[in-house]
Motif scaffolding. Structure first.
Motif, PDB file in Angstrom:
ATOM      1  N   GLY A 194       0.800  -1.218   0.000  1.00  0.00           N
ATOM      2  CA  GLY A 194       0.000   0.000   0.000  1.00  0.00           C
ATOM      3  C   GLY A 194       0.831   1.266   0.000  1.00  0.00           C
ATOM      4  O   GLY A 194       0.414   2.298   0.537  1.00  0.00           O
ATOM      5  N   GLU A 195       2.020   1.214  -0.618  1.00  0.00           N
ATOM      6  CA  GLU A 195       2.907   2.378  -0.662  1.00  0.00           C
ATOM      7  C   GLU A 195       2.739   3.123  -1.983  1.00  0.00           C
ATOM      8  O   GLU A 195       2.081   2.638  -2.909  1.00  0.00           O
ATOM      9  CB  GLU A 195       4.359   1.924  -0.470  1.00  0.00           C
ATOM     10  N   SER A 196       3.358   4.309  -2.084  1.00  0.00           N
ATOM     11  CA  SER A 196       3.128   5.120  -3.285  1.00  0.00           C
ATOM     12  C   SER A 196       4.378   5.793  -3.840  1.00  0.00           C
ATOM     13  O   SER A 196       4.296   6.534  -4.815  1.00  0.00           O
ATOM     14  CB  SER A 196       2.084   6.203  -2.987  1.00  0.00           C
ATOM     15  N   THR A 197       5.559   5.558  -3.234  1.00  0.00           N
ATOM     16  CA  THR A 197       6.774   6.263  -3.661  1.00  0.00           C
ATOM     17  C   THR A 197       7.748   5.320  -4.355  1.00  0.00           C
ATOM     18  O   THR A 197       8.132   4.288  -3.803  1.00  0.00           O
ATOM     19  CB  THR A 197       7.474   6.928  -2.460  1.00  0.00           C
ATOM     20  N   LEU A 198       8.143   5.698  -5.576  1.00  0.00           N
ATOM     21  CA  LEU A 198       9.127   4.942  -6.349  1.00  0.00           C
ATOM     22  C   LEU A 198      10.468   5.657  -6.264  1.00  0.00           C
ATOM     23  O   LEU A 198      10.576   6.841  -6.583  1.00  0.00           O
ATOM     24  CB  LEU A 198       8.684   4.843  -7.810  1.00  0.00           C
ATOM     25  N   SER A 199      11.499   4.936  -5.848  1.00  0.00           N
ATOM     26  CA  SER A 199      12.848   5.497  -5.730  1.00  0.00           C
ATOM     27  C   SER A 199      13.604   5.264  -7.039  1.00  0.00           C
ATOM     28  O   SER A 199      13.696   4.132  -7.521  1.00  0.00           O
ATOM     29  CB  SER A 199      13.585   4.829  -4.564  1.00  0.00           C
ATOM     30  N   VAL A 200      14.158   6.342  -7.605  1.00  0.00           N
ATOM     31  CA  VAL A 200      14.800   6.255  -8.918  1.00  0.00           C
ATOM     32  C   VAL A 200      16.134   6.990  -8.924  1.00  0.00           C
ATOM     33  O   VAL A 200      16.464   7.724  -7.993  1.00  0.00           O
ATOM     34  CB  VAL A 200      13.891   6.853 -10.014  1.00  0.00           C
ATOM     35  N   GLY A 201      16.877   6.797 -10.017  1.00  0.00           N
ATOM     36  CA  GLY A 201      18.064   7.593 -10.292  1.00  0.00           C
ATOM     37  C   GLY A 201      17.698   8.637 -11.341  1.00  0.00           C
ATOM     38  O   GLY A 201      16.648   9.275 -11.259  1.00  0.00           O
ATOM     39  N   ASN A 202      18.526   8.765 -12.354  1.00  0.00           N
ATOM     40  CA  ASN A 202      18.263   9.719 -13.431  1.00  0.00           C
ATOM     41  C   ASN A 202      17.289   9.098 -14.434  1.00  0.00           C
ATOM     42  O   ASN A 202      17.656   8.204 -15.192  1.00  0.00           O
ATOM     43  CB  ASN A 202      19.579  10.087 -14.121  1.00  0.00           C
ATOM     44  N   ILE A 203      16.049   9.569 -14.443  1.00  0.00           N
ATOM     45  CA  ILE A 203      15.049   9.007 -15.362  1.00  0.00           C
ATOM     46  C   ILE A 203      14.838   9.898 -16.590  1.00  0.00           C
ATOM     47  O   ILE A 203      13.903   9.688 -17.365  1.00  0.00           O
ATOM     48  CB  ILE A 203      13.705   8.743 -14.649  1.00  0.00           C
ATOM     49  N   GLU A 204      15.723  10.873 -16.757  1.00  0.00           N
ATOM     50  CA  GLU A 204      15.652  11.722 -17.951  1.00  0.00           C
ATOM     51  C   GLU A 204      16.312  11.046 -19.153  1.00  0.00           C
ATOM     52  O   GLU A 204      16.138  11.487 -20.287  1.00  0.00           O
ATOM     53  CB  GLU A 204      16.338  13.071 -17.688  1.00  0.00           C
ATOM     54  N   VAL A 205      17.092   9.994 -18.903  1.00  0.00           N
ATOM     55  CA  VAL A 205      17.843   9.357 -19.989  1.00  0.00           C
ATOM     56  C   VAL A 205      16.924   8.529 -20.886  1.00  0.00           C
ATOM     57  O   VAL A 205      15.852   8.078 -20.469  1.00  0.00           O
ATOM     58  CB  VAL A 205      18.979   8.463 -19.444  1.00  0.00           C
ATOM     59  N   GLU A 206      17.376   8.330 -22.126  1.00  0.00           N
ATOM     60  CA  GLU A 206      16.661   7.498 -23.095  1.00  0.00           C
ATOM     61  C   GLU A 206      17.594   6.390 -23.557  1.00  0.00           C
ATOM     62  O   GLU A 206      18.774   6.622 -23.811  1.00  0.00           O
ATOM     63  CB  GLU A 206      16.208   8.341 -24.291  1.00  0.00           C
ATOM     64  N   ARG A 207      17.034   5.186 -23.658  1.00  0.00           N
ATOM     65  CA  ARG A 207      17.836   4.025 -24.016  1.00  0.00           C
ATOM     66  C   ARG A 207      17.133   3.191 -25.089  1.00  0.00           C
ATOM     67  O   ARG A 207      15.926   3.270 -25.281  1.00  0.00           O
ATOM     68  CB  ARG A 207      18.100   3.147 -22.780  1.00  0.00           C
ATOM     69  N   ASP A 208      17.923   2.364 -25.742  1.00  0.00           N
ATOM     70  CA  ASP A 208      17.443   1.449 -26.770  1.00  0.00           C
ATOM     71  C   ASP A 208      17.222   0.091 -26.101  1.00  0.00           C
ATOM     72  O   ASP A 208      18.172  -0.632 -25.816  1.00  0.00           O
ATOM     73  CB  ASP A 208      18.499   1.354 -27.877  1.00  0.00           C
ATOM     74  N   PHE A 209      15.958  -0.246 -25.819  1.00  0.00           N
ATOM     75  CA  PHE A 209      15.632  -1.471 -25.088  1.00  0.00           C
ATOM     76  C   PHE A 209      15.142  -2.575 -26.015  1.00  0.00           C
ATOM     77  O   PHE A 209      14.401  -2.325 -26.965  1.00  0.00           O
ATOM     78  CB  PHE A 209      14.529  -1.207 -24.055  1.00  0.00           C
ATOM     79  N   LEU A 210      15.550  -3.807 -25.686  1.00  0.00           N
ATOM     80  CA  LEU A 210      15.017  -5.002 -26.332  1.00  0.00           C
ATOM     81  C   LEU A 210      14.557  -5.985 -25.268  1.00  0.00           C
ATOM     82  O   LEU A 210      15.095  -6.012 -24.157  1.00  0.00           O
ATOM     83  CB  LEU A 210      16.083  -5.695 -27.185  1.00  0.00           C
ATOM     84  N   ASP A 211      13.589  -6.810 -25.631  1.00  0.00           N
ATOM     85  CA  ASP A 211      13.230  -7.962 -24.814  1.00  0.00           C
ATOM     86  C   ASP A 211      14.365  -8.984 -24.929  1.00  0.00           C
ATOM     87  O   ASP A 211      14.912  -9.200 -26.016  1.00  0.00           O
ATOM     88  CB  ASP A 211      11.915  -8.559 -25.325  1.00  0.00           C
ATOM     89  N   VAL A 212      14.711  -9.626 -23.827  1.00  0.00           N
ATOM     90  CA  VAL A 212      15.823 -10.581 -23.818  1.00  0.00           C
ATOM     91  C   VAL A 212      15.609 -11.713 -24.822  1.00  0.00           C
ATOM     92  O   VAL A 212      16.572 -12.254 -25.387  1.00  0.00           O
ATOM     93  CB  VAL A 212      16.049 -11.139 -22.392  1.00  0.00           C
ATOM     94  N   ARG A 213      14.359 -12.070 -25.096  1.00  0.00           N
ATOM     95  CA  ARG A 213      14.096 -13.146 -26.060  1.00  0.00           C
ATOM     96  C   ARG A 213      14.459 -12.729 -27.482  1.00  0.00           C
ATOM     97  O   ARG A 213      14.913 -13.557 -28.281  1.00  0.00           O
ATOM     98  CB  ARG A 213      12.628 -13.577 -25.958  1.00  0.00           C
ATOM     99  N   ASP A 214      14.289 -11.448 -27.791  1.00  0.00           N
ATOM    100  CA  ASP A 214      14.750 -10.952 -29.088  1.00  0.00           C
ATOM    101  C   ASP A 214      16.271 -10.951 -29.160  1.00  0.00           C
ATOM    102  O   ASP A 214      16.859 -11.194 -30.221  1.00  0.00           O
ATOM    103  CB  ASP A 214      14.220  -9.534 -29.329  1.00  0.00           C
ATOM    104  N   VAL A 215      16.909 -10.682 -28.031  1.00  0.00           N
ATOM    105  CA  VAL A 215      18.374 -10.669 -27.986  1.00  0.00           C
ATOM    106  C   VAL A 215      18.937 -12.063 -28.260  1.00  0.00           C
ATOM    107  O   VAL A 215      19.852 -12.228 -29.074  1.00  0.00           O
ATOM    108  CB  VAL A 215      18.874 -10.130 -26.630  1.00  0.00           C
TER     109      VAL A 215
END
Length: 314
Positions: A194-215
């Motif tokens: 029942g919590e509401s706070t997500l702890s993050v680092g730098n979320i301004e960055v953009e990355r090229d993501f793939l699903d591991v199965r595609d990899v």
């Protein structure tokens, strides 16, 4: 056909082993640690890649047709604290593997799995295989060195080595050391508690993501069709912001309202604002194309952590 996987206990190793078994391979793999999960029909051996005697016996006894070289620490922040481990495992381990193949004149084909981190910051435009190599951390430096060794052993000794530079990839079973899995586990815990706070680092960055199965599909196709001596980016060719990753995870959650807390200890010393790859060479030579949408992968990843939290309680 026989396949040998170094670093089989890692995140990608598990998926790759399953892929190869499904393709009819006899699969043998080594790792320093006991795997948390094992693919059915695979032989696992505990072995440090730098243990020359044990490695030599395993490889010469099994005489694999294909070698997938995944071994090495993958968590970049740790490489700042212990660069000797990054270089010792990635560089020395790679040299040890190739020396065994050279000494015994084995005719296997090798896929060396490097990292897109070797590109450093880049300039925000899609990175291709000819883009400058500017490693910004010990992990990337070690991967760049091992890639050079791979190319040298191909040219000097004729060992059939293809190199891959994977960009970010994720999916169920990934360690919480990595950003998508970390967010997903936190959100699963937020739902449960029942919590509401997500702890993050730098979320301004953009990355090229793939699903591991595609990899792993790309790795398999590179082994079949990749040109020895060449390097291939393994990437989607599109950017996804970490803000979008968070948004997709919350969309699949039961949490109505949430807050974001930027934790100073989660900020990296060096963090490229945008890193996206060009996969033209991979598509041209293998006809590979990604099948999974990262938005859907986030749904699976969140469900994995929901299920895993329940199992941990039992």
């Amino acid at each position: 056909m026989k396949a040998f996987i170094t670093g089989i206990s890692g995140f990608v190793g598990y998926y790759l082993a399953n892929k190869l078994v499904s393709e009819g391979y006899d699969v043998l793999g080594i790792s320093r640690a006991e795997p948390k999960r094992k693919a059915t029909g695979v032989e696992y051996i505990l072995c440090d890649i730098n243990d020359r005697g044990k490695m030599e016996k395993i490889i010469t006894d099994s005489r694999p047709d294909h070698v997938y070289h995944l071994a090495g620490p993958a968590f970049i922040p740790l490489s700042y604290e212990k660069p000797n481990i990054a270089y010792g495992t990635i560089v020395d381990g790679t040299l040890n593997l190739y020396e065994i193949i050279r000494k015994h004149r084995l005719s296997c084909k090798v896929l060396y799995v490097g990292s897109a981190d070797v590109y450093g910051h880049g300039d925000g435009t899609p990175l291709h295989e000819g883009s400058p190599i500017v490693p910004m951390n010990p992990y990337a430096g070690a991967k760049a060195c091992a890639e050079i060794i791979s190319k040298q052993f191909y040219h000097t000794y004729g060992i059939q080595i293809v190199s891959a530079r994977p960009f970010n990839h994720t999916g169920p079973y990934q360690s919480v050391d990595f950003v998508c899995s970390n967010f997903a586990k936190q959100i699963a815990l937020m739902e449960k508690n029942g919590e509401s706070t997500l702890s993050v680092g730098n979320i301004e960055v953009e990355r090229d993501f793939l699903d591991v199965r595609d990899v792993v599909d790309a790795y398999y196709l590179l082994m079949q069709c990749g040109t020895p001596g060449e390097v291939y980016n393994v990437c989607s060719g599109t950017c996804t912001s970490l803000k979008n990753i968070i948004s997709w995870l919350f969309m699949n959650s039961s949490i109505q309202q949430h807050q974001i807390f930027v934790a100073p200890e989660k900020l990296r010393k060096v963090d490229a604002p945008v890193r996206v790859g060009n996969h033209d060479a991979l598509v041209r030579d293998t006809r590979w194309f990604p099948k999974y949408k990262i938005k859907d992968t986030m749904h699976e990843l969140l469900q994995y952590w929901r299920d895993n939290l329940e199992k941990l309680e039992k």
